[in-house]
Scaffold this motif. Structure first.
Motif: not given
Length: 220
Positions: A2-4, A23-30, A48-50
């Motif tokens: 997951t990309v933060r 947030e609609s993308a399965r591989d991402m989160e805010v 510490r986001p990506d």
């Protein structure tokens, strides 16, 4: 994986719209939202986001200075910055690249393209569209405070070919296709080039290629 993502924009509606999209993308989160550059730096140190999606024009501390602080912080070495701008000719993009941004994107980009851009930059690629990049790098090289890295003369012939393709905006898969290599071999070449030239990311490789005359504005 997951990309933060941390979102930094002083316009609440824009920020919320980006948040919904990410947030609609399965591989991402805010993992955070910032309304000023200073908040962006503080949240980056805490969350510490990506990747930070950074607007250039923000109050208190603009996106360029915020990018510079993030890039200079050793504890945030793995955090990448994708700069947003209203126009692809925005002269501030040059300063953002100097500050350490790994790419730029115009705000009217289609939703799917923004998500792809986040994935690209988070994966360590530079997001530099060839057309705008040619104009921006040309202006960048006229600046008296351009940081210098090693030159391409230290590279092998194959590595110079790869560097020229990086400067033209090709990703590893496209480089592999162009040179008849496997994607893994192309990726290895790019990594070795970055090491030899002491480049932080692919954006700096583009700068080296233009600065050395290997690629010239208008040739892409």
């Amino acid at each position: 994986m997951t990309v933060r993502v941390l979102l930094a924009d002083d316009q609440t509606l824009v920020r919320e719209a980006f948040a919904m999209l990410v947030e609609s993308a399965r591989d991402m989160e805010v993992v955070g939202q910032a309304a000023t550059g200073r908040q962006a730096v503080e949240l980056a140190r805490g969350a510490r986001p990506d990747l930070v999606v950074m607007d250039i024009r923000m109050p208190d501390l603009d996106g360029i200075e915020a990018t510079r602080l993030i890039a200079a912080d050793e504890d945030l070495a793995g955090v990448r910055v994708l700069v947003l701008t209203t126009y692809d000719t925005d002269e501030n993009i040059v300063e953002a690249l100097r500050a350490g941004a790994s790419g730029f994107l115009v705000k009217d980009t289609r939703p799917a393209e923004l998500l792809d851009a986040i994935r690209t930059v988070a994966a360590g690629e530079a997001l530099l569209s060839p057309g705008p990049t040619a104009r921006l790098i040309e202006r960048f090289l006229r600046s008296p405070s351009v940081p210098r890295t090693g030159g391409p003369e230290c590279l092998s012939g194959r590595e110079q070919e790869v560097l020229a393709l990086v400067a033209r905006g090709l990703n590893n898969t496209e480089i592999a296709d162009a040179l008849g290599l496997s994607p893994l071999t192309a990726k290895t070449h790019v990594s070795r080039i970055m090491g030899k030239l002491a480049a932080r990311d692919r954006a700096q490789l583009v700068i080296v290629a233009y600065e050395s005359g290997m690629v010239t504005p208008g040739s892409v």
